[in-house]
Write an enzyme that holds these catalytic residues in place. Structure first.
Site, PDB file in Angstrom:
ATOM      1  N   ASP A 177       0.904  -1.144   0.000  1.00 42.18           N
ATOM      2  CA  ASP A 177       0.000   0.000   0.000  1.00 42.18           C
ATOM      3  C   ASP A 177       0.946   1.197   0.000  1.00 42.18           C
ATOM      4  O   ASP A 177       1.592   1.475   1.016  1.00 42.18           O
ATOM      5  CB  ASP A 177      -0.882   0.018   1.251  1.00 42.18           C
ATOM      6  CG  ASP A 177      -1.880   1.167   1.201  1.00 42.18           C
ATOM      7  OD1 ASP A 177      -1.462   2.296   0.839  1.00 42.18           O
ATOM      8  OD2 ASP A 177      -3.058   0.959   1.515  1.00 42.18           O
ATOM      9  N   HIS A 178       1.071   1.869  -1.120  1.00 37.28           N
ATOM     10  CA  HIS A 178       2.168   2.846  -1.226  1.00 37.28           C
ATOM     11  C   HIS A 178       2.003   4.019  -0.257  1.00 37.28           C
ATOM     12  O   HIS A 178       2.958   4.710   0.043  1.00 37.28           O
ATOM     13  CB  HIS A 178       2.359   3.321  -2.669  1.00 37.28           C
ATOM     14  CG  HIS A 178       1.362   4.317  -3.153  1.00 37.28           C
ATOM     15  ND1 HIS A 178       0.075   3.979  -3.502  1.00 37.28           N
ATOM     16  CD2 HIS A 178       1.453   5.655  -3.321  1.00 37.28           C
ATOM     17  CE1 HIS A 178      -0.569   5.073  -3.876  1.00 37.28           C
ATOM     18  NE2 HIS A 178       0.238   6.112  -3.786  1.00 37.28           N
ATOM     19  N   HIS A 240      -5.882   2.756   1.212  1.00 36.79           N
ATOM     20  CA  HIS A 240      -5.139   3.892   1.775  1.00 36.79           C
ATOM     21  C   HIS A 240      -5.828   4.525   2.986  1.00 36.79           C
ATOM     22  O   HIS A 240      -5.208   4.760   4.013  1.00 36.79           O
ATOM     23  CB  HIS A 240      -4.914   4.969   0.705  1.00 36.79           C
ATOM     24  CG  HIS A 240      -4.372   4.436  -0.593  1.00 36.79           C
ATOM     25  ND1 HIS A 240      -3.411   3.462  -0.643  1.00 36.79           N
ATOM     26  CD2 HIS A 240      -4.662   4.731  -1.887  1.00 36.79           C
ATOM     27  CE1 HIS A 240      -3.119   3.182  -1.921  1.00 36.79           C
ATOM     28  NE2 HIS A 240      -3.875   3.945  -2.692  1.00 36.79           N
TER      29      HIS A 240
HETATM   30  C1  BG6 Z   1      -3.797   4.735  -6.244  1.00 31.89           C
HETATM   31  C2  BG6 Z   1      -5.137   4.847  -6.894  1.00 31.89           C
HETATM   32  O1  BG6 Z   1      -3.770   3.644  -5.362  1.00 31.89           O
HETATM   33  O2  BG6 Z   1      -3.516   5.931  -5.518  1.00 31.89           O
HETATM   34  C3  BG6 Z   1      -5.192   6.063  -7.811  1.00 31.89           C
HETATM   35  O3  BG6 Z   1      -5.398   3.681  -7.664  1.00 31.89           O
HETATM   36  C4  BG6 Z   1      -4.792   7.300  -7.036  1.00 31.89           C
HETATM   37  O4  BG6 Z   1      -6.504   6.215  -8.346  1.00 31.89           O
HETATM   38  C5  BG6 Z   1      -3.473   7.099  -6.307  1.00 31.89           C
HETATM   39  O5  BG6 Z   1      -4.688   8.372  -7.958  1.00 31.89           O
HETATM   40  C6  BG6 Z   1      -3.144   8.271  -5.417  1.00 31.89           C
HETATM   41  O6  BG6 Z   1      -1.835   8.154  -4.944  1.00 31.89           O
HETATM   42  P1  BG6 Z   1      -0.971   9.430  -4.568  1.00 31.89           P
HETATM   43  O7  BG6 Z   1       0.299   8.886  -4.056  1.00 31.89           O
HETATM   44  O8  BG6 Z   1      -0.813  10.218  -5.842  1.00 31.89           O
HETATM   45  O9  BG6 Z   1      -1.769  10.208  -3.569  1.00 31.89           O
END
Ligand code: BG6
Length: 490
Positions: A177-178, A240
């Site tokens: 989960d980044h 997230h």
């Molecule tokens: C991803 C989603 O997990 O997270 C995308 O699939 C979203 O739809 C993205 O845009 C948002 O990540 P960050 O790091 O740009 O806030």
């Protein structure tokens, strides 16, 4: 830093994620000496590429980071490409031959990191084949990194998990989960557990409500095909947002070890109330973006996006109230919202504290003073601020509200490691703290499925919001019902 010896196999090696995130992250780790001589990368995907072409692509993806040409070429020389059909067992046999050859060449002692950066439809097949064709080594570690989405609901996630678990143990599975790799998400635990002033007030006696906003300015762009089947609830809330909720809500872990932290997160997520259909209607709203504008640029509506159904009822915005039935949180709503095509890109958490019992600074002692609000800025600003009331300079006794603010400098931001870099580093060290455990995934889906079920049955009621706004009126009404409003710290 000690050098790690490892063979990476990247499924989906020609894909967007590999190019945008993985290769640059590997290069950064290489620059830090974390991978150096004893490593190799096998990239696989359907396309027919030669090693030379693959290496050209690798260099292309790291071009903004390169300090010396020579060193980039040396880095890229560790990359090998093999075209691959995930359903064909023969291909795994040739992968194995290549893996063994590279392990001998680079003195890698059987440490294997299998990275699945592709459609989750194939995760089950790939792990099964890895096992059957002998790609799981007998020496060293075998770890699996998998990208989201992990299933489409609880049931599909569970099937997928069982398939993977036939081959890999829970402690070998690293579910990405980044958001857990973001600096300020990792900072939540430090802000809480390194500050007595904050931790001692971190409960329902002092906190009024907690607000989490993940706002995006972009629309679905080229991902309409995926997104239209997913929607904001599955795309952002299931993973997230609930991960951030669990970090805010968990009890202090005995130690900062992956086992202790994940145990506390699991307990917190299990305590999140799964809503009845009536509660869903009361506590969650969804909406879809309509035409609008941002910075004078006219924006299209969602239903006109590429690969989106013209009569799509998919939500691009969600706002909701999450309730956690524990001693600590009883009575404290966690308001969450996320959406595409909102007015700006920004993620922040606002902890709204209870008011003082009486207002001594007004004729009307019941008049509310502004609340103390602790803001954790996740992105693009990274920092923390505390809103407090003070005396305004002058002969009258008037109050004034301002922010005690710390913001990471541009230099700090430029030098801080990227989320993927940190997560791959953690995985190389076998540290699963910032990855989601199956029990977390399971609880998150149970919560999300209850909402999804109600929405899927209701085909009529999907409000819209103008592109470039902060969402539909229903989102503000959700908080107004409770006497609150959304904080947004600019
Ligand atoms: C991803 C989603 O997990 O997270 C995308 O699939 C979203 O739809 C993205 O845009 C948002 O990540 P960050 O790091 O740009 O806030």
């Amino acid at each position: 830093t000690t050098e790690q010896n490892v063979l990476f196999t990247i499924f989906g090696g020609t894909g967007d994620l590999a190019k945008r995130k993985l290769y640059p992250s590997l290069y950064r780790l290489y620059k830090k000496g974390i991978i150096k001589e004893q490593f190799a990368v096998i990239g696989t995907a359907r396309r027919e590429w030669t090693d030379d072409h693959y290496r050209e692509i690798i260099i292309e993806t790291i071009k903004d980071l390169i300090v010396s040409e020579e060193d980039a070429i040396e880095f890229a020389s560790h990359f090998y490409y093999q075209s691959h059909n995930v359903n064909d067992s023969e291909h795994y046999v040739s992968l194995k031959v290549l893996a063994e050859k590279l392990e001998a060449r680079y003195h890698i002692k059987g440490n294997r990191l299998h990275y699945l950066a592709m459609s989750p439809d194939f995760f089950g097949t790939i792990t099964q084949q890895l096992n059957e064709q002998g790609l799981v080594s007998d020496t060293g570690f075998n770890r699996l990194i998998i990208e989201k989405p992990f299933g489409h609901d609880y049931e599909t996630a569970n099937i997928l998990n069982e398939q993977i678990r036939e081959v890999f143990d829970e402690n070998q599975i690293f579910r990405i989960d980044h958001y857990l790799g973001k600096e300020m998400v990792q900072n939540i635990s430090t802000v809480r557990f390194a500050n007595n002033m904050i931790e001692s007030m971190w409960n329902n006696r002092y906190i009024d409500n907690i607000q989490i906003t993940l706002s995006e300015a972009l629309g679905v762009e080229e991902r309409g095909g995926y997104y239209d089947k997913s929607g904001a609830l599955r795309d952002m809330v299931q993973n997230h947002i609930l991960q951030v909720v669990s970090l805010l809500a968990m009890e202090p872990p005995a130690k900062l070890s992956d086992i202790d932290i994940r145990n506390e997160k699991i307990k917190a997520l299990r305590a999140v109330r799964v809503f009845t259909p009536e509660e869903v209607k009361e506590n969650f709203v969804r909406a879809q973006y309509d035409v609008g504008s941002n910075d004078d640029i006219l924006l299209n509506k969602y239903q006109n996006e590429l690969n989106v159904a013209e009569d799509s009822l998919t939500e691009t915005f969600v706002a909701g109230k999450i309730l956690i039935d524990t001693f600590r949180w009883k009575g404290v709503p966690f308001y969450i919202r996320t959406g595409k095509r909102l007015s700006e890109k920004g993620t922040q958490i606002n902890i709204v504290f209870k008011n003082v019992p009486l207002n001594l600074f007004s004729e009307d002692a019941e008049e509310k003073l502004p609340s103390n609000v602790l803001t954790i800025f996740i992105q693009p600003t990274e920092g923390i601020s505390l809103q407090i009331n003070t005396k305004k300079t002058g002969i009258d006794l008037e109050t004034e509200t301002f922010d005690l603010m710390h913001q990471h400098s541009a230099e700090t931001l430029a030098n801080s490691p990227e989320a993927y870099e940190k997560l791959i580093f953690d995985c190389l060290n076998g540290d699963a703290t910032n990855f989601t455990h199956w029990d977390e995934v399971a609880s998150s889906w149970r919560f999300v499925d209850a909402i999804r079920k109600v929405w899927d049955q209701d085909k009529t009621n999907l409000p819209s919001y103008p592109s470039g706004s902060m969402g539909p009126a229903e989102s503000d009404a959700l908080l107004a019902k409770d006497g609150f409003y959304w904080y947004w710290n600019p």
